[in-house]
Design an enzyme around this catalytic site. Structure first.
Site, PDB file in Angstrom:
ATOM      1  N   ASP A 182      33.274 -87.745 -82.089  1.00 52.94           N
ATOM      2  CA  ASP A 182      33.804 -87.412 -83.051  1.00 52.94           C
ATOM      3  C   ASP A 182      34.422 -86.415 -83.821  1.00 52.94           C
ATOM      4  O   ASP A 182      34.218 -85.948 -84.579  1.00 52.94           O
ATOM      5  CB  ASP A 182      32.321 -87.915 -84.022  1.00 52.94           C
ATOM      6  CG  ASP A 182      31.490 -88.384 -83.871  1.00 52.94           C
ATOM      7  OD1 ASP A 182      32.402 -90.162 -83.756  1.00 52.94           O
ATOM      8  OD2 ASP A 182      30.292 -89.522 -84.379  1.00 52.94           O
ATOM      9  N   LYS A 242      39.125 -88.261 -83.033  1.00 51.45           N
ATOM     10  CA  LYS A 242      40.295 -88.341 -82.109  1.00 51.45           C
ATOM     11  C   LYS A 242      41.508 -89.654 -82.390  1.00 51.45           C
ATOM     12  O   LYS A 242      42.530 -89.244 -82.305  1.00 51.45           O
ATOM     13  CB  LYS A 242      39.320 -89.277 -81.000  1.00 51.45           C
ATOM     14  CG  LYS A 242      38.836 -88.388 -80.148  1.00 51.45           C
ATOM     15  CD  LYS A 242      38.009 -89.050 -78.741  1.00 51.45           C
ATOM     16  CE  LYS A 242      37.306 -90.817 -79.235  1.00 51.45           C
ATOM     17  NZ  LYS A 242      36.062 -89.020 -80.389  1.00 51.45           N
ATOM     18  N   GLY A 289      33.936 -95.095 -83.423  1.00 49.39           N
ATOM     19  CA  GLY A 289      34.465 -95.061 -84.648  1.00 49.39           C
ATOM     20  C   GLY A 289      34.889 -94.552 -85.004  1.00 49.39           C
ATOM     21  O   GLY A 289      35.233 -93.372 -84.970  1.00 49.39           O
ATOM     22  N   GLN A 293      34.157 -92.172 -77.152  1.00 51.12           N
ATOM     23  CA  GLN A 293      33.323 -90.827 -77.212  1.00 51.12           C
ATOM     24  C   GLN A 293      34.333 -88.927 -76.940  1.00 51.12           C
ATOM     25  O   GLN A 293      34.771 -89.408 -77.762  1.00 51.12           O
ATOM     26  CB  GLN A 293      32.396 -91.227 -76.434  1.00 51.12           C
ATOM     27  CG  GLN A 293      31.726 -92.662 -76.726  1.00 51.12           C
ATOM     28  CD  GLN A 293      32.113 -93.434 -76.216  1.00 51.12           C
ATOM     29  OE1 GLN A 293      33.052 -94.042 -75.289  1.00 51.12           O
ATOM     30  NE2 GLN A 293      32.598 -94.504 -77.518  1.00 51.12           N
TER      31      GLN A 293
HETATM   32  P1  GDP Z   1      36.451 -89.974 -83.782  1.00 52.81           P
HETATM   33  O1  GDP Z   1      35.297 -90.431 -83.434  1.00 52.81           O
HETATM   34  O2  GDP Z   1      36.872 -88.744 -82.748  1.00 52.81           O
HETATM   35  O3  GDP Z   1      37.848 -90.746 -84.019  1.00 52.81           O
HETATM   36  O4  GDP Z   1      35.631 -89.246 -85.040  1.00 52.81           O
HETATM   37  P2  GDP Z   1      36.068 -89.692 -86.083  1.00 52.81           P
HETATM   38  O5  GDP Z   1      36.626 -90.741 -87.193  1.00 52.81           O
HETATM   39  O6  GDP Z   1      34.217 -90.354 -85.917  1.00 52.81           O
HETATM   40  O7  GDP Z   1      35.155 -88.787 -87.282  1.00 52.81           O
HETATM   41  C1  GDP Z   1      35.661 -87.097 -87.371  1.00 52.81           C
HETATM   42  C2  GDP Z   1      35.624 -87.024 -89.174  1.00 52.81           C
HETATM   43  O8  GDP Z   1      36.559 -86.501 -89.763  1.00 52.81           O
HETATM   44  C3  GDP Z   1      36.574 -88.737 -89.849  1.00 52.81           C
HETATM   45  O9  GDP Z   1      35.812 -89.183 -91.013  1.00 52.81           O
HETATM   46  C4  GDP Z   1      37.724 -88.385 -89.927  1.00 52.81           C
HETATM   47  O10 GDP Z   1      38.664 -88.761 -90.912  1.00 52.81           O
HETATM   48  C5  GDP Z   1      37.644 -86.558 -90.415  1.00 52.81           C
HETATM   49  N1  GDP Z   1      38.514 -85.455 -90.445  1.00 52.81           N
HETATM   50  C6  GDP Z   1      39.310 -85.734 -88.818  1.00 52.81           C
HETATM   51  N2  GDP Z   1      40.391 -85.072 -89.249  1.00 52.81           N
HETATM   52  C7  GDP Z   1      39.472 -83.580 -90.098  1.00 52.81           C
HETATM   53  C8  GDP Z   1      39.742 -82.606 -90.726  1.00 52.81           C
HETATM   54  O11 GDP Z   1      40.949 -82.167 -89.882  1.00 52.81           O
HETATM   55  N3  GDP Z   1      39.932 -82.116 -91.682  1.00 52.81           N
HETATM   56  C9  GDP Z   1      38.039 -82.779 -92.242  1.00 52.81           C
HETATM   57  N4  GDP Z   1      38.411 -82.229 -93.236  1.00 52.81           N
HETATM   58  N5  GDP Z   1      37.914 -83.830 -91.767  1.00 52.81           N
HETATM   59  C10 GDP Z   1      38.462 -85.091 -90.612  1.00 52.81           C
HETATM   60  P1  IMO Z   2      33.664 -91.454 -80.866  1.00 52.92           P
HETATM   61  O1  IMO Z   2      34.588 -92.578 -80.200  1.00 52.92           O
HETATM   62  C1  IMO Z   2      29.184 -90.284 -80.698  1.00 52.92           C
HETATM   63  C2  IMO Z   2      26.810 -91.819 -78.396  1.00 52.92           C
HETATM   64  C3  IMO Z   2      24.749 -92.392 -79.343  1.00 52.92           C
HETATM   65  C4  IMO Z   2      24.518 -91.969 -78.139  1.00 52.92           C
HETATM   66  C5  IMO Z   2      24.727 -92.577 -76.874  1.00 52.92           C
HETATM   67  C6  IMO Z   2      24.357 -93.664 -76.117  1.00 52.92           C
HETATM   68  O2  IMO Z   2      33.318 -92.497 -81.983  1.00 52.92           O
HETATM   69  O3  IMO Z   2      33.441 -90.688 -80.544  1.00 52.92           O
HETATM   70  P2  IMO Z   2      26.174 -95.651 -76.484  1.00 52.92           P
HETATM   71  O4  IMO Z   2      26.275 -96.589 -77.304  1.00 52.92           O
HETATM   72  O5  IMO Z   2      27.384 -95.550 -76.181  1.00 52.92           O
HETATM   73  O6  IMO Z   2      25.657 -96.630 -75.538  1.00 52.92           O
HETATM   74  O7  IMO Z   2      25.420 -94.381 -77.612  1.00 52.92           O
HETATM   75  O8  IMO Z   2      26.630 -91.972 -76.704  1.00 52.92           O
HETATM   76  N1  IMO Z   2      27.650 -92.511 -78.883  1.00 52.92           N
HETATM   77  C7  IMO Z   2      28.069 -91.490 -79.906  1.00 52.92           C
HETATM   78  N2  IMO Z   2      28.253 -90.627 -80.223  1.00 52.92           N
HETATM   79  N3  IMO Z   2      30.530 -90.234 -81.068  1.00 52.92           N
HETATM   80  C8  IMO Z   2      31.058 -92.181 -80.632  1.00 52.92           C
HETATM   81  O9  IMO Z   2      31.876 -92.182 -80.093  1.00 52.92           O
HETATM   82  C9  IMO Z   2      29.789 -91.979 -79.788  1.00 52.92           C
HETATM   83  N4  IMO Z   2      29.795 -93.252 -78.429  1.00 52.92           N
HETATM   84  C10 IMO Z   2      28.197 -92.716 -78.229  1.00 52.92           C
HETATM   85  O10 IMO Z   2      25.393 -91.563 -80.384  1.00 52.92           O
HETATM   86  O11 IMO Z   2      23.521 -90.566 -78.251  1.00 52.92           O
HETATM   87 MG    MG Z   3      33.631 -91.501 -84.223  1.00 52.58          MG
END
Ligand code: GDP
Ligand code: IMO
Ligand code: MG
Length: 419
Positions: free
Chosen positions: A13, A16, A40, A217
């Protein structure tokens, strides 16, 4: 021509999805190489949020999308995502015939295992990821190439049931093989047009086209390098491109590490810089730190440069994309962890054992805060102390900055040209 990779340097998260979408504008093909719909990834365009779980986040740019052999595929989720994306963009997708399929029993087992572990649970996304990869390694998986061939699929499913029926029974799972066959053969039929040998495809274009590899991840969740057993079951590390996409790593000429300006974690496991009080609460609320996949609240804390340096070392990071800088706006002081204290000694390396990691005390450097990084589009316009913070990170990791993200939207992005 060349290839770039985007990898998360923390516990996922990091943003990416946003960074992948940004670089996707410059490439021809975007590839996922590991993980499944536990991921996600969010992309925000014109205020609208798009969530990707399986399809690469380059989807909105209309680029060729590839799901590599190292990914585990839930076919029903994939079909839904194809449907979602086709409403916004043309779809040009290739799914590896070697990618393993997440079966219903994987999802059930993931849930049951977690329940049995009670307070020792990992806090998985319950998407069947661990059980699917376990079956792959045990040579009991079903590949996409089999799923799309009814006869092969039937034969494979029957073989697996011969070996696993007793285990299913022991788990109290009453599985109807015919029902599973009917449902999944139908998915196979629908996905057939997309399934192909992605390894030959990627190698045939790598010298002529630009490829972007999108990690899912994060490095600290890597099965090999992460906080085992509180990890996922794949290799988010950049080296996963070799096993998960079948591409020579020497063809990847830039590995971009994505680092959130603070740190978050979903699920259980050690997190040395976690802030359980007001600061953690503040970061969670201001950063909207709720899981993209499960909606769970993310644990938040200060940036951990011990972990980041470990991640940078193993991945071989060439440049940093630092996200969510705006979330730190308004804080008077900002802490950064530069060491761990354990039993009277200071460590600057990341311990391999979680019993140590659970008990280390972070050593912090305190930097002055700032106001107003949000939405800035040029490096020069960032507040002085925000630039100081970024430089501190870059110098400490000895890696140059390439992208600074100051908001969730596509436009809230600063690019820094290499000297
Ligand atoms: P990922 O799994 O690495 O793609 O990250 P996620 O999408 O799960 O979580 C990142 C969250 O932060 C999402 O809701 C993005 O829309 C948001 N986001 C990404 N870059 C920024 C930023 O620079 N500032 C803020 N406020 N939100 C951001
Ligand atoms: P993105 O790509 C954050 C975490 C789960 C749990 C552990 C194992 O959005 O960054 P799993 O279901 O993979 O067997 O769970 O890994 N986890 C993540 N945490 N972002 C993710 O993906 C994750 N994918 C798995 O919360 O701790
Ligand atoms: Mg994510």
């Amino acid at each position: 021509m060349g290839a770039k990779a985007i990898v998360g340097l923390q516990w996922g998260d990091e943003g990416k999805g946003k960074i992948t979408d940004f670089f996707s504008s410059q490439v021809d093909v975007v590839v996922r190489y590991q993980g499944g719909n536990n991921a996600g990834h969010t992309v925000v365009v014109n205020g609208k949020k798009y969530k990707f779980h399986l399809l690469p986040s380059g989807g909105l740019r209309g680029k060729k999308l590839v799901i590599g052999n190292g990914v585990v595929v839930n076919p029903s989720v994939l079909l839904d995502e194809i449907d979602m994306l086709s409403r916004h963009s043309k779809i040009d997708l290739m799914v590896s015939d070697r990618a393993n399929v997440i079966m219903p029993y994987h999802i059930m087992l993931d849930g049951i295992d977690e329940e049995r572990l009670k307070d020792k649970k990992i806090g998985t996304t319950k998407r069947g990821i661990g059980p699917c990869y376990a079956d792959k390694i045990a040579r009991l998986g079903i590949r996409m190439g089999e799923l799309v061939d009814k006869e092969l699929f039937k034969e494979r499913l029957e073989t697996i049931f011969l070996l696993k029926e007793k285990i299913f029974e022991a788990y109290g799972l009453h599985l109807d093989i015919n029902e599973i066959f009917e449902e999944y053969a139908d998915y196979g039929e629908k996905l057939k047009p997309y399934v192909d040998d992605t390894i030959y495809y990627l190698n045939s274009i790598i010298d002529e086209k630009e490829i972007l590899f999108e990690g899912a991840q994060g490095f600290l969740l890597d099965i090999e390098y992460g906080t085992y057993p509180f990890v996922t079951s794949s290799n988010p590390v950049a080296g996963g491109i070799s096993t998960g996409a079948g591409v020579n790593l020497r063809k990847v000429d830039a590995i971009i590490g994505v680092l959130k300006a603070y740190i978050t974690r979903v699920g259980a496991g050690p997190m040395p810089t976690e802030e359980k009080g007001k600061i953690g609460e503040h970061l969670a609320e201001k950063g909207g730190e709720y899981g993209t996949t499960t909606g769970r609240k993310r644990r938040c804390g200060w940036l951990d440069l011990v972990a980041a340096r470990y991640a940078s070392m193993v991945n071989g990071i060439d440049a940093l994309a630092i996200t969510k800088l705006d979330v730190l706006d308004g804080l008077e002081k900002i802490k950064v962890c530069i060491g761990y204290e354990y039993e009277g000694r200071i460590y600057d390396g990341f311990p391999s054992m979680i019993n140590i990691l659970e008990n280390v005390k972070p050593v912090y450097e305190e930097l002055p805060g700032w106001e107003g990084a949000r939405g800035k589009k040029r490096y020069e316009d960032l507040p002085f102390n925000a630039r100081k913070y970024l430089n501190f990170i870059s110098e400490w990791l000895d890696v140059p900055l390439t992208i600074i993200s100051t908001g969730a939207g596509r436009e809230d992005t600063i690019t820094i040209q290499a000297d």
